[in-house]
Write a protein that holds these residues in place. Sequence first.
Motif, PDB file in Angstrom:
ATOM      1  N   ASN A 146       0.933  -1.270  -0.006  1.00 46.42           N
ATOM      2  CA  ASN A 146       0.047   0.014   0.069  1.00 46.42           C
ATOM      3  C   ASN A 146       0.869   1.333   0.010  1.00 46.42           C
ATOM      4  OD1 ASN A 146      -2.121   1.742   0.185  1.00 46.42           O
ATOM      5  ND2 ASN A 146      -2.664   1.222   2.195  1.00 46.42           N
ATOM      6  N   GLY A 150      -1.536   4.242  -3.892  1.00 48.00           N
ATOM      7  CA  GLY A 150      -2.527   3.142  -3.613  1.00 48.00           C
ATOM      8  C   GLY A 150      -1.742   1.805  -3.752  1.00 48.00           C
ATOM      9  N   TRP A 151      -2.745   0.893  -3.513  1.00 48.99           N
ATOM     10  CA  TRP A 151      -2.181  -0.579  -3.660  1.00 48.99           C
ATOM     11  C   TRP A 151      -1.636  -0.820  -5.011  1.00 48.99           C
ATOM     12  CZ3 TRP A 151      -1.811  -3.801   0.341  1.00 48.99           C
ATOM     13  CH2 TRP A 151      -2.249  -3.437   1.573  1.00 48.99           C
ATOM     14  N   SER A 212      -7.072  -3.132  -2.495  1.00 49.54           N
ATOM     15  CA  SER A 212      -6.440  -4.059  -1.468  1.00 49.54           C
ATOM     16  C   SER A 212      -6.816  -5.621  -1.816  1.00 49.54           C
ATOM     17  CB  SER A 212      -7.134  -3.573  -0.037  1.00 49.54           C
ATOM     18  OG  SER A 212      -6.444  -4.795   0.691  1.00 49.54           O
TER      19      SER A 212
END
Length: 226
Positions: A146, A150-151, A212
């Motif tokens: 992460n 972002g992921w 995620s």
Amino acid sequence: MNHPSTHPLHDALHAHVQEGGSDAADPFLAGLADDALRVARRRRRLARSGAGVIAAAVIATVAVAVADGATLHAHPQRPSVGSTGNAEKSTRFSLLPITSRTDHTCASGSDGYPVPTSMTSQASCVHVDRANGMTGVRAVSAKALNGPAGWEVDLTLSPTDRTRLTDLTDTLATASPPHNELAVVIDGRLRNIVLIAAPLTKGHFSIADLTSASAHDLALRMGTGE
């Protein structure tokens, strides 16, 4: 001594079947009940010859199967952030230089890869240079991270693929758009487009713009292939 015709596990399983009505798992449970009775009889015979421990282990196995439910499902574990995979089983992927990008959907039968419509761009179609790209690549490890954007999934490549990636991106880094972009293709589908601003020399490659859940699932596939 006469062998008993019933066994506690046998009776319990058949009682469950009768109470359950026409449930699809009932034949399975009934079969386990009959198997348990046969194993119990065999256990008594084997016990006389000193082999009772083996039969006891079989009984224990049947009991565990019933406790877990009539229908058994595989539940692969989600890899933790920073997990390492098995390169021998991981899903292969391709890194292909983009040769053109048109602002419309790919024509039927085209060898291009469709780029879905997003909030910032309309649907488009990209074509790639397979001959000068990297195909059949397997990552040594895959990590779901992460980061600030972002992921993403960070892939570590083998020494051989690290050299190939360095050579490939060294050429792309000085090209003009869209020739300075790489298409990441997994299972025949475009998963990501990466802008190459500088050569990638450390043997790492990231697939970004993920959630995620998708990052962890992809890391599992790229790192272990499960």
